[in-house]
Design a protein around this motif. Structure first.
Motif, short mmCIF file in Angstrom:
data_model
loop_
_atom_site.label_atom_id
_atom_site.label_comp_id
_atom_site.label_asym_id
_atom_site.label_seq_id
_atom_site.Cartn_x
_atom_site.Cartn_y
_atom_site.Cartn_z
N THR A 83 11.38 7.44 -2.94
CA THR A 83 11.85 8.81 -3.21
C THR A 83 11.15 9.81 -2.28
N SER A 84 9.83 9.72 -2.25
CA SER A 84 9.08 10.69 -1.43
C SER A 84 9.00 10.22 0.02
N ASN A 118 6.92 4.69 -1.46
CA ASN A 118 7.68 5.32 -2.54
C ASN A 118 8.99 5.77 -1.88
N GLU A 177 2.67 13.76 -5.94
CA GLU A 177 2.85 14.70 -7.06
C GLU A 177 2.06 14.20 -8.26
C1 LIG Z 1 7.67 8.60 -6.10
O1 LIG Z 1 7.76 9.93 -5.65
C2 LIG Z 1 8.48 10.78 -6.54
C3 LIG Z 1 8.64 12.14 -5.83
O2 LIG Z 1 7.37 12.67 -5.51
C4 LIG Z 1 7.72 10.87 -7.85
O3 LIG Z 1 8.45 11.69 -8.75
C5 LIG Z 1 7.57 9.48 -8.44
O4 LIG Z 1 6.77 9.53 -9.59
C6 LIG Z 1 6.92 8.55 -7.44
N1 LIG Z 1 6.95 7.19 -7.94
C7 LIG Z 1 5.86 6.50 -8.17
C8 LIG Z 1 6.07 5.10 -8.68
O5 LIG Z 1 4.74 6.95 -7.98
#
Ligand SMILES: *[C@@H]1O[C@H](CO)[C@@H](O)[C@H](O)[C@H]1NC(C)=O
Ligand SMILES: *[C@@H]1O[C@H](CO)[C@@H](O)[C@H](O)[C@H]1NC(C)=O
Ligand SMILES: *[C@@H]1O[C@H](CO)[C@@H](O)[C@H](O)[C@H]1NC(C)=O
Ligand SMILES: *[C@@H]1O[C@H](CO)[C@@H](O)[C@H](O)[C@H]1NC(C)=O
Ligand SMILES: *[C@@H]1O[C@H](CO)[C@@H](O)[C@H](O)[C@H]1NC(C)=O
Ligand SMILES: *[C@@H]1O[C@H](CO)[C@@H](O)[C@H](O)[C@H]1NC(C)=O
Length: 373
Positions: free
Chosen positions: A196-197, A194, A279
């Motif tokens: 983002t995280s 991921n 999350e």
């Molecule tokens: C990736 O991580 C972000 C931050 O925790 C979260 O908001 C997002 O839903 C995640 N993306 C997926 C595809 O799980």
């Protein structure tokens, strides 16, 4: 310096009886001897193999000759005089079963590089990689036939640390092998990360047939701390032996740097990490700060900093985690042994991979006292 050993010795349990340890030993040696004071079964399963590596590192660090000879004898007993790894089936492909190759290579190297039985056994495991069933894009299956076309983060640690260490000893200029190793990491990064995280889900199914597979990426639904722990350790360990001049080296460094960043952000105020890390699960009912993942992250950071792979700025993250390990996860028993608590026995992708179902497992299994059961 106690971290690597403590971590590795703590990750696994197995069932040999040893004298009770003296409580004035350093933690790693104390924990290693505590494990051995319980009944230990010698086998070549990855759980025992990881334990032997922890014991061997504690033994080497503290020059504990009884501990070292126990470990050396245990590994030796797994390989017959002609180099046959006992119980090994050359046509059964489960990446967990490559893990013992690291123990064999360790003693081959540390005992004079002249053991033909160890060389034969390690080479047989290595040749098996050339026959390994793979995904359409070249990823080694986690297990045939139950986890066809799947790659799990755990498997990267079990398989690639052996593949890389073997290559560094016996085929150091085999660029095809080095590229293949980096490719295994690339695939996991493409499907599980991921961005983002900066954390990675437990695994992916390239055929997208598994009930838990994401329709686009094939990814599993959740980020499981121990799987990420195996992966973090795999990056740190493979980079110890990976040739710096190859393009794979730079890529693996990048994967490690991104993960180190993601893990730092995900660390709980206590210094530990949640069992289910994505999350919105941290802090949720049924989730908890889990000890094996926390130990693996502490190890990965400290080993990474110590070998110049990670920046010094991560040290506070690691020492905070180590503090929690000593304070909350280690229990000093009345008989002088140490126990390790607040861990989970197993986490698998053999269910639908959901938080709810995985959670049932946790309620049953956690906290498990890793006391040799
Ligand atoms: C990736 O991580 C972000 C931050 O925790 C979260 O908001 C997002 O839903 C995640 N993306 C997926 C595809 O799980
Ligand atoms: C020490 O105590 C622990 C906790 O009760 C127990 O699990 C372990 O088996 C004991 N070890 C020995 C060597 O008696
Ligand atoms: C090697 O030794 C094992 C165990 O002693 C035996 O089962 C096996 O047949 C031997 N293999 C060969 C090729 O001699
Ligand atoms: C070895 O593994 C293969 C593939 O799973 C299986 O078909 C075979 O029966 C196994 N052989 C033995 C001796 O267990
Ligand atoms: C292998 O090497 C070790 C260490 O150098 C030495 O002690 C041992 O005797 C050697 N064994 C053989 C079979 O040559
Ligand atoms: C180099 O590695 C590749 C890929 O693992 C393997 O197929 C090949 O046999 C190896 N070559 C040599 C000379 O060992």
């Amino acid at each position: 310096m106690h971290i690597p050993v403590l971590t590795l010795a703590l990750l696994a349990y197995s069932t040999v009886t040893f004298a009770a340890p003296k409580p004035d030993q350093p933690y790693s040696q104390w924990m290693a001897n505590s494990f051995l004071s319980k009944s230990q079964k010698i086998n070549q399963h990855y759980v025992a193999s990881v334990l032997y590596e922890g014991l061997q590192r504690a033994a080497s660090l503290h020059q504990d000759s009884a501990l070292l000879s126990f470990t050396s004898n245990a590994v030796s007993s797994l390989v017959s005089a002609n180099g046959t790894l006992l119980g090994w089936n050359s046509t059964y492909y489960s990446i967990d079963d490559l893990r013992v190759g690291n123990n064999i290579l360790h003693f081959w190297n540390s005992e004079g590089r002249n053991s033909s039985k160890y060389e034969t056994a390690a080479t047989a495991l290595r040749k098996q990689i050339d026959r390994w069933p793979r995904t359409p894009t070249g990823g080694m299956w986690h297990r045939d036939p139950v986890y066809k076309n799947q790659m799990w983060l755990d498997g990267i640690y079990m398989g690639q640390t052996f593949y890389a260490t073997y290559t560094s000893y016996f085929e150091p200029s085999n660029t095809t092998a080095w590229n293949d190793i980096a490719h295994q990491f690339d695939l996991v990064e493409q499907h599980c990360r991921n961005v983002t995280s900066n954390l990675l889900v437990h695994g992916y199914d390239e055929s997208k047939k598994a009930v838990w597979a994401d329709p686009v990426t094939g990814g599993a639904p959740h980020v499981w701390d121990r799987a990420v722990g195996w992966y973090f350790m795999a990056l740190v360990e493979v980079l110890q032996v990976y040739p710096k001049e190859l393009p794979g080296y730079v890529k693996l460094r990048g994967y490690l740097a991104a993960l180190a960043e993601g893990l730092q952000k995900a660390q709980d105020a206590s210094g530990g990490w949640w069992l289910v890390m994505d999350e919105p699960y941290p802090g949720m009912e049924g989730n908890y700060i889990e000890s094996s993942g926390t130990a693996m992250f502490a190890y990965g950071y400290l080993k990474g900093i110590g070998t110049g792979l990670l920046e010094e700025r991560y040290r506070a993250t690691a020492t905070k985690a180590y503090g929690l390990m000593i304070e909350r996860f280690v229990t000093r028993e009345a008989n002088g042994t140490l126990s390790w608590e607040r861990t989970v026995e197993v986490g698998s992708l053999n269910t639908d991979g959901s938080y709810e179902v995985s959670n049932l497992l946790l309620l049953v299994c956690a906290p498990v006292l890793m006391n040799g059961t």
